[in-house]
Design a protein around this motif. Sequence first.
Motif, PDB file in Angstrom:
ATOM      1  N   THR A  38       0.855  -1.183   0.000  1.00 39.93           N
ATOM      2  CA  THR A  38       0.000   0.000   0.000  1.00 39.93           C
ATOM      3  C   THR A  38       0.888   1.230   0.000  1.00 39.93           C
ATOM      4  OG1 THR A  38      -1.543  -1.267   1.342  1.00 39.93           O
ATOM      5  CG2 THR A  38      -1.945   1.080   1.211  1.00 39.93           C
ATOM      6  N   CYS A  39       0.444   2.284  -0.674  1.00 39.69           N
ATOM      7  CA  CYS A  39       1.195   3.546  -0.689  1.00 39.69           C
ATOM      8  C   CYS A  39       1.279   4.085   0.737  1.00 39.69           C
ATOM      9  CB  CYS A  39       0.495   4.553  -1.601  1.00 39.69           C
ATOM     10  SG  CYS A  39       1.223   6.201  -1.574  1.00 39.69           S
ATOM     11  N   CYS A  40       2.439   4.638   1.098  1.00 42.32           N
ATOM     12  CA  CYS A  40       2.617   5.097   2.486  1.00 42.32           C
ATOM     13  C   CYS A  40       2.275   6.567   2.655  1.00 42.32           C
ATOM     14  CB  CYS A  40       4.059   4.876   2.923  1.00 42.32           C
ATOM     15  SG  CYS A  40       5.230   5.816   1.937  1.00 42.32           S
ATOM     16  N   TYR A  41       1.753   7.200   1.613  1.00 43.25           N
ATOM     17  CA  TYR A  41       1.392   8.603   1.793  1.00 43.25           C
ATOM     18  C   TYR A  41      -0.052   8.727   2.274  1.00 43.25           C
ATOM     19  CZ  TYR A  41       5.846   9.710  -0.592  1.00 43.25           C
ATOM     20  OH  TYR A  41       7.156   9.814  -0.960  1.00 43.25           O
ATOM     21  N   CYS A  42      -0.953   9.205   1.436  1.00 43.98           N
ATOM     22  CA  CYS A  42      -2.210   9.702   2.020  1.00 43.98           C
ATOM     23  C   CYS A  42      -3.245   8.632   2.331  1.00 43.98           C
ATOM     24  CB  CYS A  42      -2.792  10.790   1.137  1.00 43.98           C
ATOM     25  SG  CYS A  42      -3.766  10.195  -0.249  1.00 43.98           S
ATOM     26  N   GLY A  43      -4.315   9.084   2.987  1.00 47.01           N
ATOM     27  CA  GLY A  43      -5.390   8.216   3.451  1.00 47.01           C
ATOM     28  C   GLY A  43      -6.265   7.621   2.359  1.00 47.01           C
ATOM     29  N   VAL A  44      -6.020   7.960   1.092  1.00 47.37           N
ATOM     30  CA  VAL A  44      -6.757   7.280   0.025  1.00 47.37           C
ATOM     31  C   VAL A  44      -6.445   5.785   0.102  1.00 47.37           C
ATOM     32  CG1 VAL A  44      -7.137   7.068  -2.467  1.00 47.37           C
ATOM     33  CG2 VAL A  44      -6.714   9.318  -1.467  1.00 47.37           C
ATOM     34  N   GLY A  45      -5.184   5.486   0.414  1.00 44.83           N
ATOM     35  CA  GLY A  45      -4.814   4.087   0.645  1.00 44.83           C
ATOM     36  C   GLY A  45      -4.670   3.274  -0.620  1.00 44.83           C
ATOM     37  N   CYS A  46      -3.995   3.819  -1.628  1.00 45.14           N
ATOM     38  CA  CYS A  46      -3.877   3.128  -2.918  1.00 45.14           C
ATOM     39  C   CYS A  46      -3.001   1.874  -2.812  1.00 45.14           C
ATOM     40  CB  CYS A  46      -3.260   4.057  -3.950  1.00 45.14           C
ATOM     41  SG  CYS A  46      -4.277   5.506  -4.272  1.00 45.14           S
ATOM     42  N   GLY A  47      -3.442   0.836  -3.513  1.00 46.94           N
ATOM     43  CA  GLY A  47      -2.645  -0.381  -3.589  1.00 46.94           C
ATOM     44  C   GLY A  47      -1.502  -0.193  -4.577  1.00 46.94           C
ATOM     45  N   ARG A  80      -4.481   3.089 -10.380  1.00 48.58           N
ATOM     46  CA  ARG A  80      -3.947   4.436 -10.551  1.00 48.58           C
ATOM     47  C   ARG A  80      -3.039   4.834  -9.382  1.00 48.58           C
ATOM     48  NH1 ARG A  80      -9.687   7.357 -11.677  1.00 48.58           N
ATOM     49  NH2 ARG A  80      -9.533   7.533 -13.923  1.00 48.58           N
ATOM     50  N   LEU A  81      -2.123   5.725  -9.656  1.00 44.57           N
ATOM     51  CA  LEU A  81      -1.317   6.338  -8.595  1.00 44.57           C
ATOM     52  C   LEU A  81      -1.130   7.812  -8.932  1.00 44.57           C
ATOM     53  CD1 LEU A  81       1.602   3.743  -8.115  1.00 44.57           C
ATOM     54  CD2 LEU A  81      -0.407   4.031  -6.655  1.00 44.57           C
ATOM     55  N   CYS A  82      -0.939   8.657  -7.923  1.00 47.98           N
ATOM     56  CA  CYS A  82      -0.680  10.074  -8.186  1.00 47.98           C
ATOM     57  C   CYS A  82       0.825  10.314  -8.302  1.00 47.98           C
ATOM     58  CB  CYS A  82      -1.303  10.937  -7.090  1.00 47.98           C
ATOM     59  SG  CYS A  82      -0.375  10.926  -5.548  1.00 47.98           S
ATOM     60  N   THR A  83       1.210  11.575  -8.420  1.00 50.44           N
ATOM     61  CA  THR A  83       2.634  11.903  -8.565  1.00 50.44           C
ATOM     62  C   THR A  83       3.487  11.356  -7.427  1.00 50.44           C
ATOM     63  OG1 THR A  83       2.028  14.025  -7.575  1.00 50.44           O
ATOM     64  CG2 THR A  83       2.502  14.036  -9.934  1.00 50.44           C
ATOM     65  N   LYS A  84       2.949  11.387  -6.213  1.00 49.61           N
ATOM     66  CA  LYS A  84       3.755  10.925  -5.073  1.00 49.61           C
ATOM     67  C   LYS A  84       3.852   9.400  -5.064  1.00 49.61           C
ATOM     68  CE  LYS A  84       1.140  13.086  -2.101  1.00 49.61           C
ATOM     69  NZ  LYS A  84       0.206  13.611  -3.120  1.00 49.61           N
ATOM     70  N   GLY A  85       2.716   8.743  -5.242  1.00 49.46           N
ATOM     71  CA  GLY A  85       2.723   7.281  -5.226  1.00 49.46           C
ATOM     72  C   GLY A  85       3.567   6.696  -6.344  1.00 49.46           C
ATOM     73  N   SER A  86       3.496   7.308  -7.531  1.00 46.07           N
ATOM     74  CA  SER A  86       4.202   6.721  -8.669  1.00 46.07           C
ATOM     75  C   SER A  86       5.706   6.971  -8.627  1.00 46.07           C
ATOM     76  CB  SER A  86       3.609   7.244  -9.982  1.00 46.07           C
ATOM     77  OG  SER A  86       3.750   8.643 -10.022  1.00 46.07           O
ATOM     78  N   HIS A 131      -5.751  14.423  -1.955  1.00 43.93           N
ATOM     79  CA  HIS A 131      -6.300  13.078  -2.164  1.00 43.93           C
ATOM     80  C   HIS A 131      -6.531  12.883  -3.662  1.00 43.93           C
ATOM     81  CE1 HIS A 131      -7.308  14.003   2.085  1.00 43.93           C
ATOM     82  NE2 HIS A 131      -7.017  12.728   2.280  1.00 43.93           N
ATOM     83  N   PRO A 132      -5.444  12.940  -4.454  1.00 43.26           N
ATOM     84  CA  PRO A 132      -5.590  13.025  -5.912  1.00 43.26           C
ATOM     85  C   PRO A 132      -6.377  11.864  -6.543  1.00 43.26           C
ATOM     86  CG  PRO A 132      -3.329  13.479  -5.273  1.00 43.26           C
ATOM     87  CD  PRO A 132      -4.032  12.995  -4.047  1.00 43.26           C
ATOM     88  N   ILE A 133      -6.217  10.672  -6.008  1.00 45.05           N
ATOM     89  CA  ILE A 133      -6.892   9.542  -6.653  1.00 45.05           C
ATOM     90  C   ILE A 133      -8.397   9.556  -6.347  1.00 45.05           C
ATOM     91  CG2 ILE A 133      -6.959   7.005  -6.854  1.00 45.05           C
ATOM     92  CD1 ILE A 133      -4.558   8.465  -8.297  1.00 45.05           C
ATOM     93  N   VAL A 134      -8.779  10.110  -5.225  1.00 42.48           N
ATOM     94  CA  VAL A 134     -10.205  10.345  -4.962  1.00 42.48           C
ATOM     95  C   VAL A 134     -10.716  11.398  -5.943  1.00 42.48           C
ATOM     96  CG1 VAL A 134     -11.797  11.434  -3.317  1.00 42.48           C
ATOM     97  CG2 VAL A 134     -10.309   9.587  -2.564  1.00 42.48           C
TER      98      VAL A 134
HETATM   99  S1  SF4 Z   1      -3.589   9.313  -3.798  1.00 42.45           S
HETATM  100 FE1  SF4 Z   1      -1.374   9.345  -4.194  1.00 42.45          FE
HETATM  101  S2  SF4 Z   1      -0.442   9.697  -2.186  1.00 42.45           S
HETATM  102 FE2  SF4 Z   1      -2.556   9.083  -1.817  1.00 42.45          FE
HETATM  103  S3  SF4 Z   1      -2.419   6.856  -1.500  1.00 42.45           S
HETATM  104 FE3  SF4 Z   1      -2.870   7.195  -3.662  1.00 42.45          FE
HETATM  105  S4  SF4 Z   1      -0.880   7.222  -4.702  1.00 42.45           S
HETATM  106 FE4  SF4 Z   1      -0.495   7.471  -2.499  1.00 42.45          FE
END
Ligand code: SF4
Length: 911
Positions: free
Chosen positions: A7-16, A41-47, A180-183
């Motif tokens: 799981t992504c360690c950044y925001c509370g969206v909690g992307c796999g 999907r992932l945002c700039t930080k997750g990717s 919360h970019p993916i939301v």
């Molecule tokens: S929205 Fe971005 S920062 Fe938040 S969990 Fe998803 S990839 Fe990670």
Amino acid sequence: MAETRSTCCYCGVGCGVIIEHEGDRITGVRGDPAHPANFGRLCTKGSTLHLSAGPETLAVRALRPELRTARETARQGVSWEAALDHVADRFAAIIREHGPDAVAFYGAGQLLTEDYYVFNKLVKGLIGTNNLDTNSRLCMSSAVSGYKMTLGADAPPASYEDIAHTDCLVIAGSNTAFAHPIVFRRVEDARTANPAMKLIVIDPRRTDTAEAADLHLALLPGTDIALYNSMLHVMLWEGLVKRDYIEAHTEGFDAIKKTVREYTPAMASAICGLSKKEIETAAEWFASSPATLSMYCQGLNQYAFGSHNNAALINLHLATGQIGRAGAGPLSLTGQPNAMGGREVGGLANLLSAHRDLANPAHRAEVAALWGVDSVPEKPGKSAVELFQALKSGEVKAVWIACTNPAQSMPDQTLVHEALATAELVVVQEAFAHTETCRHADVLLPATTWGEKDGTVTNSERRITRVRGAVAAPVEARHDWQIAVDFARRLGVALGKGELAQRMFPYADPESIWNEHRESTRGRDLDITGLSYAMLEADGPQQWPFPEGASSGKQRLYEDGVFPTVSGKARFVVTEHAMTAESPSARYPLHLITGRLRDQWHGMSRTGLVARLYNHEQEPLLHMHPEDLARRRLKGGDLVTVRARGGRIVVKVLESTTVRAGQCFLPMHWGGNAMSGLGSNTLMPSKFDPHSKQPELKHAAVQVEAFVAAHTLVAMRASGEAGADNPHALMERLRPLLSGFPYASLTLVGREHPVVVLKARSEQIEQALLAELDRALGLDDPLKTLSYSDSRRDIAKHARVDGDRLTAVRLAGEALASDWLTDLMVRRESAAPVRNWLLAPVTQPPAGKVMRGKVICNCFDVSEDDILAAFRAGESLDALQARTRCGTNCGSCVPELKRMQNATPTSRAAA
Ligand code: SF4
Ligand SMILES: Nc1nc2c(c(=O)[nH]1)N[C@H]1C(S)=C(S)[C@@H](COP(=O)(O)OP(=O)(O)OC[C@H]3O[C@@H](n4cnc5c(=O)[nH]c(N)nc54)[C@H](O)[C@@H]3O)O[C@H]1N2
Ligand SMILES: Nc1nc2c(c(=O)[nH]1)N[C@H]1C(S)=C(S)[C@@H](COP(=O)(O)OP(=O)(O)OC[C@H]3O[C@@H](n4cnc5c(=O)[nH]c(N)nc54)[C@H](O)[C@@H]3O)O[C@H]1N2
Ligand SMILES: [Mo]
């Protein structure tokens, strides 16, 4: 190559995420298509997570335990045994002499549920104090108390799925597009699928989120309660409330009805700075849409009346029956990846395991029985702000800080730094060693982090996901839960409770901890007795509650209209408009708002390692309205002193119409390790909400005036083969120099082999400081350094050339050519054109050298200049995307692309 799901360690969206790795190296990351939070999907930080975990980042990791025995001395590396024995002895001595309330623990919503569980049991069960708080106090505690006072439990009732089913989405105090970019991608999808869907955004600033709205209510900071009360007033007046729902499922309506009588649109429009029409339209849309969903975050939580901000919005859902149905309900967006898990285990100074109540003797007895101890303490512990106050006064003598950086993120930084300097013992359990808090550590304990650790987290929609390690712990770093268990067993011995501690902390792996946590939820609103690690493995992430025997978790709560209160009814809370902790005055005339940028995470300990994440904003910039700039005879790029009652900092200004006149905005990300000064929180007051104790981190009253510094200094060094240097090690060498300048910031520019850039301004530049800088940059080698200096004009240019490459530069006095030179280094072009320029008395870059401009699309490296040129030439967004692919991968820059398109007149239209 191997792959590990995590799981992504950044925001509370909690992307796999799927981590790609080879041996001990993380080589890539991509979105997990099977994960229900992001579907790939992932945002700039997750990717870019893998770029924050490469071998070169070991240069700034905490890798070995370190200890210092006297304040004046430096820490020395020691064995784990020595470090933990020392800490256990000191804690035991303090507890014996002064009682358990003389020690405190301060954790984070970025710990995994298993880590959290062990710390909570250690502090409340073994030591016997409730002095365990976390940064969730700065983040979600008003959301917790808002839910509890209205709905009866700390449980977000809706799910991400509801975004696709709603007809009216209200985003309040949340910059979803950034935070919360993916939301936000889901919001864009929902609007494409249903063009009739309405989007209302309530935010003082015209953020990228607000830019997308059908109705943007740019209210004055801190006036949400007046707005929501007035919306309820309009709903009552227009007959838009749902009498049957109120009658059947709620209590306390008469009192709030009486209160909101006064909140006419005329009254609220004066308080909020909105038109009556805007308030009426929002009320009508909210109440009459078939399904209304609200999403909210720190713009509501981070006020000294944050609980009531939350409650006032939830009142609207209750009055209109917009809850417990598809597409309806109040959905608090969680900030950190596991703030929810922390709330579940009861990891705050006033909470008890599994949503139990500290004040309830039966609940305390249940927890004591589960843990096998006689009792757990009743008296609430110190909340974050109180904890640091008590540390300063000496009431609390030792503090253990894990996975958070209070020496940047807490309000009233002056107090926090004094408190850390006064404390008898500061233990810091960290993954990265370059944070401000680490500087105060008497004992530094190296922790594993994302990509290495194992356990579970819960996201904003109550969904529990596995976090898995892909690579081994580096050097001597250990898992957070392991460190807590090892310490607990030793402390037990030191306190004469060795056997008890052995019995309480028998764990050999995260799963055994999680199983115990699971048992503590039996019969509670968040019951997860139907789940197991094996099931999460086989069936993927699951939402709670999921009791034994259930076939699935619950997507939506309160569908039957029954709430977890004594009467089974939800409660209206009487909320009244209140003043912010600080109000603008003649001396401090501007509202200051703080918040997030899209590509940086909090104190930047991780995102600050990835060069392309600085593309959005390279330096700490104060966003100011053109009128306020003009009034002060300022222009974009000028330096200013920002003063508040609590302190002052020097930053650069950015001209921006995203803030209204009379307001300004400062990102929270820069602190003492990336700039001169301690960052935005030098300015923030520590006043907190009486219910949630969450401090008012969103707002202060400030004064802004020009800071005159004649001298500019820009110093940079290439990394990679040509420069040979590790960019992170280089940044480490430069950090101590930052405070030598009134203004200074550190940044990384480029992609593969980034250039480290230090920008500074000063009235007088000390020669000793310059010499130190030159040493750090490798500009002290006379055989490789070209120099030009004109002492009359106080201009100096130094450059280092290795082979054919420019590898380091220092410009003093004037730095007009700095972007050109950085560009040259980033592109690793020949140094030939520099030689002549360098030895001549010019400061401008050679004619015809055009810079690329700011990069907008991080994924495909597309710059602002190219995009604007395309729009000017009349190219459509679709055509631009087909040609350059910008915004087609993570999509995080799409709101910005749309904004640029709307703001750019095409030359055809102009003609
Ligand atoms: S929205 Fe971005 S920062 Fe938040 S969990 Fe998803 S990839 Fe990670
Ligand atoms: N890129 C990025 N994403 C993150 C984080 C990060 O550091 N970086 N951190 C994560 C964490 S822990 C959190 S808590 C969330 C925070 O997520 P958000 O709360 O969405 O982010 P912020 O930028 O702190 O604040 C949101 C908005 O509140 C507005 N605001 C200020 N005052 C008021 C007010 O009085 N009323 C209203 N209605 N709005 C107001 C601000 O203008 C701002 O645009 O983000 C998470 N996601
Ligand atoms: N002015 C202002 N201030 C704010 C806010 C604001 O909007 N405005 N927002 C507030 C909010 S909502 C929040 S959540 C806080 C966030 O504030 P902090 O909690 O201070 O933020 P981080 O920088 O995320 O700190 C997490 C630390 O844990 C370390 N770390 C990472 N992984 C691990 C691990 O696995 N184990 C351990 N032990 N350490 C690890 C990181 O290196 C980092 O230093 O800031 C608050 N402060
Ligand atoms: Mo947060």
